[in-house]
Design a protein around this motif. Structure first.
Motif, PDB file in Angstrom:
ATOM      1  N   LYS A  58       0.826  -1.212   0.000  1.00 47.23           N
ATOM      2  CA  LYS A  58       0.000   0.000   0.000  1.00 47.23           C
ATOM      3  C   LYS A  58       0.865   1.269   0.000  1.00 47.23           C
ATOM      4  O   LYS A  58       0.637   2.187  -0.785  1.00 47.23           O
ATOM      5  CB  LYS A  58      -0.948   0.000   1.213  1.00 47.23           C
ATOM      6  N   SER A  59       1.864   1.295   0.892  1.00 46.73           N
ATOM      7  CA  SER A  59       2.744   2.479   0.922  1.00 46.73           C
ATOM      8  C   SER A  59       3.588   2.558  -0.337  1.00 46.73           C
ATOM      9  O   SER A  59       3.890   3.656  -0.826  1.00 46.73           O
ATOM     10  CB  SER A  59       3.656   2.445   2.152  1.00 46.73           C
ATOM     11  N   THR A  60       3.946   1.402  -0.872  1.00 44.62           N
ATOM     12  CA  THR A  60       4.695   1.386  -2.134  1.00 44.62           C
ATOM     13  C   THR A  60       3.874   2.048  -3.231  1.00 44.62           C
ATOM     14  O   THR A  60       4.396   2.838  -4.030  1.00 44.62           O
ATOM     15  CB  THR A  60       5.041  -0.066  -2.525  1.00 44.62           C
ATOM     16  N   MET A 120       2.307  11.175   4.245  1.00 49.46           N
ATOM     17  CA  MET A 120       3.109   9.968   4.438  1.00 49.46           C
ATOM     18  C   MET A 120       2.744   9.192   5.697  1.00 49.46           C
ATOM     19  O   MET A 120       2.351   9.763   6.704  1.00 49.46           O
ATOM     20  CB  MET A 120       4.595  10.346   4.494  1.00 49.46           C
ATOM     21  N   GLN A 121       2.947   7.872   5.626  1.00 50.10           N
ATOM     22  CA  GLN A 121       2.734   7.036   6.807  1.00 50.10           C
ATOM     23  C   GLN A 121       3.724   7.440   7.907  1.00 50.10           C
ATOM     24  O   GLN A 121       3.370   7.491   9.074  1.00 50.10           O
ATOM     25  CB  GLN A 121       2.922   5.559   6.428  1.00 50.10           C
ATOM     26  N   TYR A 122       4.954   7.713   7.502  1.00 50.74           N
ATOM     27  CA  TYR A 122       5.972   8.157   8.454  1.00 50.74           C
ATOM     28  C   TYR A 122       6.560   9.484   7.977  1.00 50.74           C
ATOM     29  O   TYR A 122       7.570   9.501   7.262  1.00 50.74           O
ATOM     30  CB  TYR A 122       7.079   7.103   8.579  1.00 50.74           C
ATOM     31  N   LEU A 128      -3.689   9.502   1.430  1.00 53.37           N
ATOM     32  CA  LEU A 128      -3.477   9.595   2.875  1.00 53.37           C
ATOM     33  C   LEU A 128      -3.069   8.214   3.371  1.00 53.37           C
ATOM     34  O   LEU A 128      -3.885   7.295   3.424  1.00 53.37           O
ATOM     35  CB  LEU A 128      -4.752  10.066   3.574  1.00 53.37           C
ATOM     36  N   ASP A 129      -1.779   8.071   3.685  1.00 53.85           N
ATOM     37  CA  ASP A 129      -1.258   6.754   4.057  1.00 53.85           C
ATOM     38  C   ASP A 129      -1.262   6.590   5.576  1.00 53.85           C
ATOM     39  O   ASP A 129      -0.382   7.101   6.265  1.00 53.85           O
ATOM     40  CB  ASP A 129       0.165   6.584   3.502  1.00 53.85           C
ATOM     41  N   GLU A 130      -2.262   5.905   6.056  1.00 56.53           N
ATOM     42  CA  GLU A 130      -2.413   5.642   7.496  1.00 56.53           C
ATOM     43  C   GLU A 130      -2.334   6.914   8.325  1.00 56.53           C
ATOM     44  O   GLU A 130      -1.679   6.953   9.367  1.00 56.53           O
ATOM     45  CB  GLU A 130      -1.375   4.608   7.961  1.00 56.53           C
ATOM     46  N   THR A 131      -3.015   7.930   7.847  1.00 58.24           N
ATOM     47  CA  THR A 131      -3.060   9.191   8.590  1.00 58.24           C
ATOM     48  C   THR A 131      -3.749   9.005   9.935  1.00 58.24           C
ATOM     49  O   THR A 131      -3.545   9.791  10.856  1.00 58.24           O
ATOM     50  CB  THR A 131      -3.791  10.254   7.730  1.00 58.24           C
TER      51      THR A 131
HETATM   52 MG   LIG Z   1       2.318   1.178   4.666  1.00 57.85          MG
END
Ligand SMILES: [Mg+2]
Ligand SMILES: Nc1ncnc2c1ncn2[C@@H]1O[C@H](COP(=O)(O)OP(=O)(O)OP(=O)(O)O)[C@@H](O)[C@H]1O
Length: 250
Positions: free
Chosen positions: A46-48, A90-92, A171-174
């Motif tokens: 997913k983040s990729t 970003m997730q991080y 929105l990655d795991e916001t």
């Molecule tokens: Mg991820």
């Protein structure tokens, strides 16, 4: 009205053992105003997908397309993609010591808009947006994300969303790591921008609780580098109850 169309997207990363394919043919179309939730097991890519669309150099596209109103964004640099209207939370989020939140926001806005926003209006916009997100105004003078708590970083991502007003937001795991109040405040921020601008949203999450605040039009299950199933909001409840076993067991 704009469309983000991802077709058969294939992406690999370099590893010490050679290239490793992570995205194995992703298909997804998001129109303006639509909210698509992406759910899937850890490590499914997913983040990729998020980073590949935003233009992170680590991810090598080996096939497929991502068209924003017919233009292939994969051929653009990361800043051209941002100017075209793509935004990634970003997730991080990355810590940037030496660059204040305030300077970063103004630089980003100037880059995306093509000209510097009028100073007085801008100062007011930032202050108002921080107020709506219940952020301490002093935060604007701190270094970007540096020593921010996890939840503060996520809130700061949504501050950027509010001020940059993109066409499409990933929105990655916001929602990860947010307390209940922050979850509501952040969700309200997303809904506000969505209501004002008709933003299209790709909302990557592990939890149905954010979907109580941000109502998805579609829910997609992402497994092993591709979309495995699509449904409505009820699919999220089913995933919460059953997990991903039925997608994984072969
Ligand atoms: Mg991820
Ligand atoms: N440089 C790399 N070398 C080896 N494997 C990598 C590299 N970069 C990513 N991967 C692998 O790619 C896979 C997909 O990672 P990704 O971060 O996209 O997953 P994700 O779906 O976002 O997971 P999560 O839900 O935990 O955030 C993982 O198995 C990860 O270990």
């Amino acid at each position: 009205m704009a469309t983000l169309e991802i077709k058969d997207l294939q992406v690999q990363v370099e590893t010490p053992d050679g290239p490793k394919q992570i995205l194995k043919g992703v298909d997804l179309t998001i129109n303006s105003g639509e909210i698509h939730a992406i759910m899937g097991p850890n490590g499914s890519g997913k983040s990729t997908l998020a980073y590949s669309l935003a233009g992170h150099p680590k991810y090598e596209v080996i096939g497929g397309e991502a068209l924003l109103d017919g233009e292939n964004i994969l051929e653009m640099s990361a800043d051209e993609r941002a100017r075209a209207g793509l935004f990634l939370a970003m997730q991080y989020p990355v810590e940037v010591p030496g660059v204040t939140v305030s300077n970063f926001l103004r630089t980003a806005k100037t880059a995306v808009a093509g000209e510097a926003p009028p100073l007085r209006q801008w100062v007011k916009d930032v202050k108002d947006a921080m107020g709506r997100l219940r952020m301490d105004p002093e935060m604007a003078q701190r270094d970007l994300n540096y020593n921010f708590s996890g939840g503060e970083k996520k809130r700061n991502e949504i501050l950027q969303l509010e001020l940059l007003k993109p066409q499409f937001a990933i929105l990655d795991e916001t929602d990860s790591g947010l307390d209940v109040d922050a979850l509501r405040v952040v969700s309200e921020g997303v809904n506000r921008v969505h209501g004002e601008t008709g933003l299209g949203v790709m909302l990557i999450t592990h939890y149905t609780r954010i979907l109580n605040y941000i109502k998805p039009d579609y829910v997609h299950v992402f497994v092993d580098g591709r979309m495995a199933e699509e449904g409505g909001p009820e699919l999220a409840d089913r995933l919460e109850a059953e997990g991903y076993d039925r997608f994984l067991v072969k």
